[in-house]
Design a protein around this motif. Sequence first.
Motif, PDB file in Angstrom:
ATOM      1  N   UNK A  50       0.852  -1.184   0.000  1.00 35.49           N
ATOM      2  CA  UNK A  50       0.000   0.000   0.000  1.00 35.49           C
ATOM      3  C   UNK A  50       0.893   1.242   0.000  1.00 35.49           C
ATOM      4  N   UNK A  51       0.354   2.312  -0.546  1.00 40.59           N
ATOM      5  CA  UNK A  51       1.073   3.588  -0.543  1.00 40.59           C
ATOM      6  C   UNK A  51       0.066   4.681  -0.204  1.00 40.59           C
ATOM      7  N   UNK A  52       0.343   5.442   0.844  1.00 37.58           N
ATOM      8  CA  UNK A  52      -0.435   6.633   1.156  1.00 37.58           C
ATOM      9  C   UNK A  52       0.197   7.789   0.411  1.00 37.58           C
ATOM     10  N   UNK A  53      -0.624   8.579  -0.239  1.00 36.03           N
ATOM     11  CA  UNK A  53      -0.061   9.685  -0.988  1.00 36.03           C
ATOM     12  C   UNK A  53      -1.118  10.627  -1.498  1.00 36.03           C
ATOM     13  N   UNK A  54      -0.715  11.449  -2.438  1.00 38.61           N
ATOM     14  CA  UNK A  54      -1.559  12.502  -2.986  1.00 38.61           C
ATOM     15  C   UNK A  54      -1.671  12.346  -4.501  1.00 38.61           C
ATOM     16  N   UNK A  55      -2.854  12.590  -5.008  1.00 38.00           N
ATOM     17  CA  UNK A  55      -3.044  12.586  -6.461  1.00 38.00           C
ATOM     18  C   UNK A  55      -2.315  13.817  -7.007  1.00 38.00           C
ATOM     19  N   UNK A  56      -1.334  13.579  -7.884  1.00 42.24           N
ATOM     20  CA  UNK A  56      -0.540  14.672  -8.450  1.00 42.24           C
ATOM     21  C   UNK A  56      -0.857  14.909  -9.933  1.00 42.24           C
ATOM     22  N   UNK A  57      -1.575  13.979 -10.559  1.00 41.80           N
ATOM     23  CA  UNK A  57      -1.956  14.126 -11.973  1.00 41.80           C
ATOM     24  C   UNK A  57      -3.069  13.140 -12.279  1.00 41.80           C
ATOM     25  N   UNK A  58      -3.744  13.408 -13.370  1.00 38.29           N
ATOM     26  CA  UNK A  58      -4.763  12.496 -13.881  1.00 38.29           C
ATOM     27  C   UNK A  58      -4.465  12.238 -15.350  1.00 38.29           C
ATOM     28  N   UNK A  59      -4.472  10.976 -15.730  1.00 37.78           N
ATOM     29  CA  UNK A  59      -4.339  10.612 -17.142  1.00 37.78           C
ATOM     30  C   UNK A  59      -5.754  10.365 -17.657  1.00 37.78           C
ATOM     31  N   UNK A  60      -6.196  11.244 -18.519  1.00 43.90           N
ATOM     32  CA  UNK A  60      -7.544  11.146 -19.084  1.00 43.90           C
ATOM     33  C   UNK A  60      -7.461  10.407 -20.408  1.00 43.90           C
ATOM     34  N   UNK A  61      -7.932   9.174 -20.401  1.00 46.89           N
ATOM     35  CA  UNK A  61      -7.936   8.363 -21.624  1.00 46.89           C
ATOM     36  C   UNK A  61      -9.130   8.741 -22.475  1.00 46.89           C
ATOM     37  N   UNK A  62      -8.852   9.257 -23.661  1.00 45.94           N
ATOM     38  CA  UNK A  62      -9.917   9.684 -24.574  1.00 45.94           C
ATOM     39  C   UNK A  62     -10.559   8.506 -25.298  1.00 45.94           C
ATOM     40  N   UNK A  63      -9.860   7.385 -25.366  1.00 49.67           N
ATOM     41  CA  UNK A  63     -10.377   6.223 -26.089  1.00 49.67           C
ATOM     42  C   UNK A  63     -10.655   5.045 -25.154  1.00 49.67           C
ATOM     43  N   UNK A  64     -10.965   5.352 -23.905  1.00 45.41           N
ATOM     44  CA  UNK A  64     -11.274   4.321 -22.918  1.00 45.41           C
ATOM     45  C   UNK A  64     -12.317   4.909 -21.969  1.00 45.41           C
ATOM     46  N   UNK A  65     -12.891   4.071 -21.120  1.00 47.21           N
ATOM     47  CA  UNK A  65     -13.944   4.554 -20.238  1.00 47.21           C
ATOM     48  C   UNK A  65     -13.445   4.908 -18.838  1.00 47.21           C
ATOM     49  N   UNK A  66     -12.144   4.933 -18.647  1.00 48.45           N
ATOM     50  CA  UNK A  66     -11.636   5.257 -17.317  1.00 48.45           C
ATOM     51  C   UNK A  66     -10.382   6.112 -17.386  1.00 48.45           C
ATOM     52  N   UNK A  67     -10.242   6.959 -16.377  1.00 49.27           N
ATOM     53  CA  UNK A  67      -9.035   7.746 -16.199  1.00 49.27           C
ATOM     54  C   UNK A  67      -8.121   7.006 -15.226  1.00 49.27           C
ATOM     55  N   UNK A  68      -6.866   7.354 -15.229  1.00 49.48           N
ATOM     56  CA  UNK A  68      -5.897   6.802 -14.281  1.00 49.48           C
ATOM     57  C   UNK A  68      -5.382   7.945 -13.418  1.00 49.48           C
ATOM     58  N   UNK A  69      -5.313   7.722 -12.122  1.00 50.31           N
ATOM     59  CA  UNK A  69      -4.743   8.714 -11.222  1.00 50.31           C
ATOM     60  C   UNK A  69      -3.254   8.437 -11.069  1.00 50.31           C
ATOM     61  N   UNK A  70      -2.491   9.483 -10.855  1.00 49.66           N
ATOM     62  CA  UNK A  70      -1.055   9.375 -10.597  1.00 49.66           C
ATOM     63  C   UNK A  70      -0.839   9.903  -9.176  1.00 49.66           C
ATOM     64  N   UNK A  71      -0.258   9.056  -8.329  1.00 50.31           N
ATOM     65  CA  UNK A  71      -0.133   9.345  -6.900  1.00 50.31           C
ATOM     66  C   UNK A  71       1.340   9.369  -6.510  1.00 50.31           C
ATOM     67  N   UNK A  72       1.691  10.276  -5.601  1.00 49.37           N
ATOM     68  CA  UNK A  72       3.041  10.338  -5.044  1.00 49.37           C
ATOM     69  C   UNK A  72       2.916  10.454  -3.518  1.00 49.37           C
TER      70      UNK A  72
END
Length: 112
Positions: A58-80
């Motif tokens: 597990x990693x506790x952290x903060x969302x520092x970016x979001x990858x918005x996939x234009x050709x998929x139904x989900x975004x990915x969060x980037x955490x540090x």
Amino acid sequence: MIIGLHVQVKVDRKLGSTHPEHANIVYPLNYGYVDGVVGGDGDPQDAYVLDVDQPADTVDGYVVAIIHRKDDNEDKWVVAPKFRLVTAAEVRQATQFQEQYFDDDIWLLQSH
């Protein structure tokens, strides 16, 4: 606002592991999900973890970016683990091993 949100990532694909369906994809970082937050695919929200150089559970952290996939139904969060400003180039380099297969935008908190 999602960027800056404190979250806990439960890592199910540890640094150095291979993708469960695509053996040619090796994870150069920890990757998992944020329990209790539903992503666009109906499953828990997926997240890449930066700045952790060993496999983690597990990693506790903060969302520092979001990858918005234009050709998929989900975004990915980037955490540090510690909140910091990141660049699109840094996020792209860290996640290219998997994101190269998608058309996406990277959303960041901009400094003034």
